[in-house]
Design an enzyme around this catalytic site. Structure first.
Site: not given
Length: 402
Positions: A179, A259, A335
């Site tokens: 991401h 998802d 992240s």
């Protein structure tokens, strides 16, 4: 400025944190080598040039909690071939998609006991959605000073120009979260001209009294006993290297941040030149109960501590075959950090750190009017190990044991 009274407390915390594993009452945990399946590229086709429209999102959200993930159907061989197919983005904007074949794969080797026998821990619940991703007392440590930043394992942490963190896993390769370069639908703004930053300290003229740490601190920082200066004494800067190409699995691209595609939230960057630093080896993620103290570690560049490298550790919680849930304190920016463990390597007769996952981020899951909070890492399974290792080595022969 950090008060003088706080300095002995800080040193005591570090001393307690890095006590030798031999002092632990638990048996010495070892890396167990296993035969790795083969993931080979088969056919590569050109794809349209991406648009690079949206900014990278440094946090992710999912409507699926650990129990939801555990109830998901096990992917078939053909599903896995589709999920592990991948896209490659070159720095010139060229995009390709590569189909893969899987060989020597046992579908039951890709799961952990936690996946089949239920949860190994309870997820904490919260009825209030908080902006900070800190659980109780902030347990993060800012690492500063050349004596620490440039020593392993802290030296393997890098910063991406899109705002995320990453980990050196090869002479010119960086492991990060998907991401950070792709939002699930398209590549993010800055992905084509992606840069990787290596943090270096620039000492100020004014110096304060250092803290001398005990020799057992070298269990975590290699290079012998040294002195530690508080973070306030250092002014940081980055040295940047351009990324040559980026690999992203289709398991992430087919899904998105809302998802179950989160299982494939990892990407590998190849730099245009070697970084000349020591990197951390990849490892297949063991079940959480096999980790020393059930503990995981990672370092990254949290947004609320600009210019600082932030280290943290915590106890691993629930797990599925692809995800590891924990409550390590973290903020956006961390992240993409490599989650690692330190265990005994019986073959080499030494302690070894290996990257066993990628920190995906903080998640809120809405369920029947209540919010559950998790920090989630993507586990490196045998198939993911085979894929990432092939991206690094360029052959499967060097990737058969992990």
């Amino acid at each position: 400025m950090r008060s003088k009274a706080a300095l002995p407390r800080f040193a005591s915390l570090l001393c307690l944190l890095f006590l030798p594993s031999v002092l632990s009452s638990s048996p010495r945990r070892q890396w167990i080598l296993q035969r790795i399946p083969v993931v080979l590229p088969q056919q590569t086709e050109a794809r349209p040039t991406p648009q690079f429209v949206n900014e990278a999102r440094l946090d992710v959200a999912s409507p699926c909690d650990p129990e939801c993930h555990k109830k998901a159907s096990r992917p078939s061989y053909w599903d896995l071939r589709s999920l592990l197919a991948y896209e490659t983005l070159d720095s010139n904007g060229q995009l390709t998609e590569t189909a893969i074949g899987i060989y020597g794969y046992n579908p039951y080797s890709n799961t952990s006991p936690a996946y089949s026998s239920g949860s190994s821990g309870k997820a904490e619940r919260s009825h209030v959605r908080r902006k900070r991703q800190i659980f109780g007392h902030d347990g993060r440590f800012s690492i500063a000073g050349q004596n620490f930043l440039l020593k392993y394992p802290f030296s393997v942490a890098v910063k991406l120009s899109t705002g995320c963190s990453g980990t050196l896993v090869g002479d010119r390769h960086v492991l990060t979260a998907a991401h950070c370069v792709h939002d699930g639908k398209n590549y993010v703004k800055g992905a084509q001209k992606l840069r990787v930053g290596f943090l270096k300290p620039k000492q100020r003229d004014v110096q304060h009294s250092p803290i001398y740490l005990p020799s057992n601190f070298t269990n975590h920082v290699e290079g012998g006993p040294d002195q530690y200066s508080p973070p306030a004494n250092d002014k940081m800067k980055f040295q940047w290297i351009r990324a040559k190409r980026t690999h992203v699995p289709k398991g992430w691209i087919k899904g998105n941040a809302n998802d179950i595609g989160m299982d494939y939230d990892y990407a590998l960057l190849e730099l245009k030149k070697p970084h000349k630093r020591r990197h951390m080896k990849l490892g297949v993620s063991p079940p959480a109960q096999r980790l020393p103290g059930r503990r995981v570690h990672f370092s990254g560049f949290d947004n609320d501590r600009a210019g600082q490298l932030v280290y943290r550790f915590c106890r691993a919680g629930e797990e599925t075959s692809d995800l590891l849930y924990q409550h390590c304190d973290a903020q956006p920016g961390a992240s993409g950090s490599g989650v690692y463990a330190r265990m005994w390597d019986g073959r080499r007769r030494r302690w070894e750190r290996k990257v066993i996952g990628v920190f995906s981020g903080h998640q809120w899951v809405e369920n029947k009017g209540t919010s559950q909070e998790f920090n989630v890492a993507v586990r490196i399974t045998p198939l993911k190990y085979a894929q990432i290792c092939y991206w690094i080595k360029g052959n499967f022969v060097d990737c058969r044991e992990g």
